[in-house]
Design a protein around this motif. Structure first.
Motif, PDB file in Angstrom:
ATOM      1  N   ASP A   1       0.871  -1.174   0.000  1.00 18.43           N
ATOM      2  CA  ASP A   1       0.000   0.000   0.000  1.00 18.43           C
ATOM      3  C   ASP A   1       0.908   1.225   0.000  1.00 18.43           C
ATOM      4  O   ASP A   1       1.224   1.794   1.041  1.00 18.43           O
ATOM      5  N   GLU A   2       1.296   1.622  -1.218  1.00 14.27           N
ATOM      6  CA  GLU A   2       2.374   2.599  -1.344  1.00 14.27           C
ATOM      7  C   GLU A   2       2.072   3.931  -0.682  1.00 14.27           C
ATOM      8  O   GLU A   2       2.907   4.506  -0.008  1.00 14.27           O
ATOM      9  N   GLN A   3       0.835   4.411  -0.900  1.00 11.53           N
ATOM     10  CA  GLN A   3       0.514   5.743  -0.395  1.00 11.53           C
ATOM     11  C   GLN A   3       0.468   5.773   1.134  1.00 11.53           C
ATOM     12  O   GLN A   3       1.070   6.646   1.762  1.00 11.53           O
ATOM     13  N   ALA A   4      -0.229   4.792   1.704  1.00  8.22           N
ATOM     14  CA  ALA A   4      -0.327   4.728   3.157  1.00  8.22           C
ATOM     15  C   ALA A   4       1.053   4.502   3.785  1.00  8.22           C
ATOM     16  O   ALA A   4       1.368   5.072   4.831  1.00  8.22           O
ATOM     17  N   SER A   5       1.877   3.685   3.119  1.00 15.32           N
ATOM     18  CA  SER A   5       3.228   3.433   3.635  1.00 15.32           C
ATOM     19  C   SER A   5       4.049   4.707   3.648  1.00 15.32           C
ATOM     20  O   SER A   5       4.740   5.012   4.624  1.00 15.32           O
ATOM     21  N   ALA A   6       3.966   5.466   2.544  1.00 12.47           N
ATOM     22  CA  ALA A   6       4.739   6.700   2.446  1.00 12.47           C
ATOM     23  C   ALA A   6       4.348   7.674   3.554  1.00 12.47           C
ATOM     24  O   ALA A   6       5.199   8.303   4.182  1.00 12.47           O
ATOM     25  N   GLN A   7       3.038   7.750   3.815  1.00 14.38           N
ATOM     26  CA  GLN A   7       2.561   8.639   4.888  1.00 14.38           C
ATOM     27  C   GLN A   7       3.076   8.187   6.248  1.00 14.38           C
ATOM     28  O   GLN A   7       3.529   8.987   7.055  1.00 14.38           O
TER      29      GLN A   7
END
Ligand code: C2E
Ligand code: MG
Ligand code: MG
Ligand code: MG
Length: 293
Positions: free
Chosen positions: A159-165
């Motif tokens: 989950d790229e976006q959630a991970s980045a956050q």
């Protein structure tokens, strides 16, 4: 070909599958009780630079009453599938922060080693994760940079976006971020551009082959170390097993070493042999009890 023979092998194949499914089901069930029955423990593997240990990696161990020791390679994926990873992961983090708190208090103002913890994808993106980490740091009064979180590339891809956050928030909290098993995934390079990791851990596979005949792993390893330097990341070589590997790595410059050549993962009471601040023998009782989470 003999039909009978292939028939027999099919039957065998089926019963083998059934046995595997049954075993997995049992492991799933038993894992649910492993925490409260005190069957989980942590061992710690030194990560060294020169003759000095600057971090330990905390690694889970499960002692099953009938099956004996079960590898985290077996039970962590199961814990992830069944969501048990949340409770187990909280226990690991609480335990590690408790230990860092002891070391901080008993180090008398002198330096003491940090500890890194492996974090699964589901943990990283779960809404309560960041505040849980922050509250542990506060409760135990530890310097946040003493806690390292090891995250693999495949974790980030889920989950790229959630991970980045989540990674941004963890950076703000001051914990050290380790990119684990670097080089094994599909998009290692783009990940380095997107997220700011403090440390690159070069996967054991590359280190195992670093002294090989066709020199391709040697060149890849050298390039990865250069890349880390360019990006101002620290480098850990994991799985260092031979003097030849060690010598080659030290020739590359500023590389931290982790592997059986230096030390196997150790129970907490043996860490004092690695650093005087790790004196917890009088507290082993307290440390073996499950911290409140
Ligand atoms: P990892 O994070 O890449 O951990 C390194 C693994 O390599 C550990 O295996 C360690 O014991 C092993 N190792 C270290 N030095 C050497 C060496 O010189 N040679 C060889 N052959 N192996 C070496 P371990 O403890 O079996 O853990 C396997 C994996 O399980 C870890 O890989 C990590 O992905 C996962 N894991 C372990 N503990 C936890 C945990 O608390 N939470 C989560 N989410 N995953 C964990
Ligand atoms: Mg790791
Ligand atoms: Mg690793
Ligand atoms: Mg690995």
């Amino acid at each position: 070909y003999h039909a009978k023979e292939s028939g027999a092998s099919i039957t065998f194949f089926h019963s083998d599958m059934l046995e595997k499914a049954q075993q997995r089901f049992n492991i799933e069930q038993d894992l649910g009780y492993a925490l409260e029955l005190n069957q989980l423990s942590l061992v710690f593997q030194p990560i060294c630079k020169g003759d000095r240990v600057h971090h330990f990696e905390a690694l889970l161990r499960w002692h099953h009453p009938e099956l004996g020791s079960i590898s985290p390679m077996t039970f962590i994926p199961i814990a992830e599938d069944t969501n048990q990873i949340h409770a187990i992961g909280r226990w690991v983090l609480a335990r590690v922060c408790q230990l860092l708190g002891y070391w901080q208090r008993e180090s008398g103002g002198f330096d003491y080693p940090g500890i890194t913890v492996n974090v699964s994808a589901k943990q990283l993106v779960s809404p309560a994760f960041i505040s849980f980490v922050e509250s542990l740091i506060e409760q135990n009064k530890i310097a946040p940079y003493k806690l390292g979180l090891e995250i693999t590339e495949s974790t980030l891809m889920e989950d790229e976006q959630a991970s980045a956050q989540a990674l941004q928030a963890l950076r703000k909290a001051g914990v050290r971020l380790y990119l684990d098993d670097f080089g094994t995934g599909y998009s290692s390079l783009s990940l380095l551009g997107e997220y700011v990791f403090d440390v690159m851990k070069i996967d054991r596979h590359f280190i195992t082959n670093v002294i090989d005949s066709d020199r391709s792993s040697t060149k890849l390893c050298a390039a990865m170390i250069q890349l880390a330097k360019t990006l101002e990341m620290d480098v850990v070589a994991e799985g260092v097993e031979t003097e030849e590997q060690l010598t080659w790595l030290l020739e590359q410059g500023d590389v931290s070493i982790q592997g059986y050549l230096i030390s196997r993962p150790l129970p907490v009471e043996e860490l004092i042999n690695w650093h005087p601040a790790c004196a917890v023998s009088n507290r082993i009782e307290a440390l073996n009890s499950t911290p409140k989470i």
